[in-house]
Scaffold this active site. Structure first.
Site, mmCIF file in Angstrom:
data_model
loop_
_atom_site.group_PDB
_atom_site.id
_atom_site.type_symbol
_atom_site.label_atom_id
_atom_site.label_comp_id
_atom_site.label_asym_id
_atom_site.label_seq_id
_atom_site.Cartn_x
_atom_site.Cartn_y
_atom_site.Cartn_z
ATOM 1 N N ASP A 11 63.745 -3.690 27.874
ATOM 2 C CA ASP A 11 65.052 -4.313 27.663
ATOM 3 C C ASP A 11 66.081 -3.208 27.825
ATOM 4 O O ASP A 11 66.041 -2.202 27.104
ATOM 5 C CB ASP A 11 65.157 -4.901 26.251
ATOM 6 C CG ASP A 11 64.314 -6.155 26.079
ATOM 7 O OD1 ASP A 11 63.973 -6.784 27.094
ATOM 8 O OD2 ASP A 11 64.002 -6.504 24.931
ATOM 9 N N ASP A 130 63.972 -18.440 26.558
ATOM 10 C CA ASP A 130 64.076 -17.948 25.181
ATOM 11 C C ASP A 130 64.121 -19.175 24.274
ATOM 12 O O ASP A 130 65.064 -19.970 24.348
ATOM 13 C CB ASP A 130 65.346 -17.106 25.001
ATOM 14 C CG ASP A 130 65.327 -15.854 25.871
ATOM 15 O OD1 ASP A 130 64.226 -15.344 26.153
ATOM 16 O OD2 ASP A 130 66.414 -15.390 26.269
#
Length: 256
Positions: A11, A130
């Site tokens: 990330d 998500d």
């Protein structure tokens, strides 16, 4: 049975690898090029590289970092974050990405997935979902899709959305449990199973890995085709090699 994949996830924000809990409280984990090279040397099957604030900040693609990472890494590289158009897909593939992950933009414009897969093939388009549990205790389980780095509820059902994306040509689903992200309490196996059983394409389980057993459970109990993890690898708790050896001992086919 095909070998199951272990995929370290980077990330990235502002050019640095970070790791958070439940999508917030980010802490620095290092330089993306250095970290990617380390995982390649450890035997990772792929690397996933997500610019986690590109969409919410409205920023452009980090092409220079992708080029640097791709020049150092000789395993498939999936890149996501800020991908809004088929032209963005082209630019990232040209920069050295092997697969492109779309998330918020697929919800804003589902036709993007159809158009990108028509032009470049399903094998290089990954749809990232998500998902957050939205059902109350005692109800049939439901999960809602969120976008913009988990900041925006969509009202979409995660299992139905995964089905639609597979129908539109997505070659893989990257499924992250927002409830488990960074908690080290294991994957949401119920979510992983629900999506894996609903779609004909590979599902990558993400969110919640705290140890090697969690990785194995994602495959054996979650029915995922690949498992993605970040902090257990970034902070030296385990190497990719240790993870593969553990999974092999559990009877899971992996590339050693």
């Amino acid at each position: 049975m095909l070998a199951k994949r272990i995929i370290p996830c980077l990330d990235v924000t502002n050019g640095r690898v970070v790791k958070g809990v439940n999508f917030v409280e980010l802490r620095d984990a290092g330089d993306p090029v250095e970290i990617a090279r380390r995982y390649d040397e450890q035997g990772a099957d792929e690397i996933t590289f997500l610019d986690i604030t590109a969409t919410s900040d409205g920023r452009d693609l980090m092409l220079h970092i992708i080029e640097d990472v791709a020049s150092q890494v000789f395993i498939p590289l999936t890149v996501g974050g800020g991908v809004r158009t088929v032209e963005d897909v082209r630019r990232l593939l040209n920069a050295g990405a092997d697969k492109i992950s779309v998330n918020s933009s697929a919800i804003a414009n589902p036709q993007l997935v159809s158009d990108a897969t028509a032009r470049y093939g399903s094998q290089c388009i990954v749809v990232a979902i998500d998902a957050k549990r939205s059902s109350a205790p005692g109800e049939a389980p439901r999960w809602e899709v969120f976008t913009h780095g988990g900041r925006k509820a969509t009202g979409l059902d995660a299992v139905q959305w995964a089905r639609e994306m597979a129908t539109r040509g997505a070659g893989e689903i990257l499924l992250t449990s927002m409830d488990r992200d960074g908690t080290k309490s294991g994957f949401d196996l119920e979510l992983t199973r629900a999506v894996s059983d609903a779609v004909p394409v590979p599902v990558i389980a993400s969110g919640g890995v705290g140890g090697l057993q969690d990785l194995a459970d994602g495959i054996t109990r979650g029915r995922a085709d690949a498992v993605l993890a970040a902090s257990i690898f970034h902070y030296g708790q385990h190497t990719v090699g240790e993870a593969k050896a553990f999974m092999a001992r559990e009877g899971i086919p992996v590339r050693i």
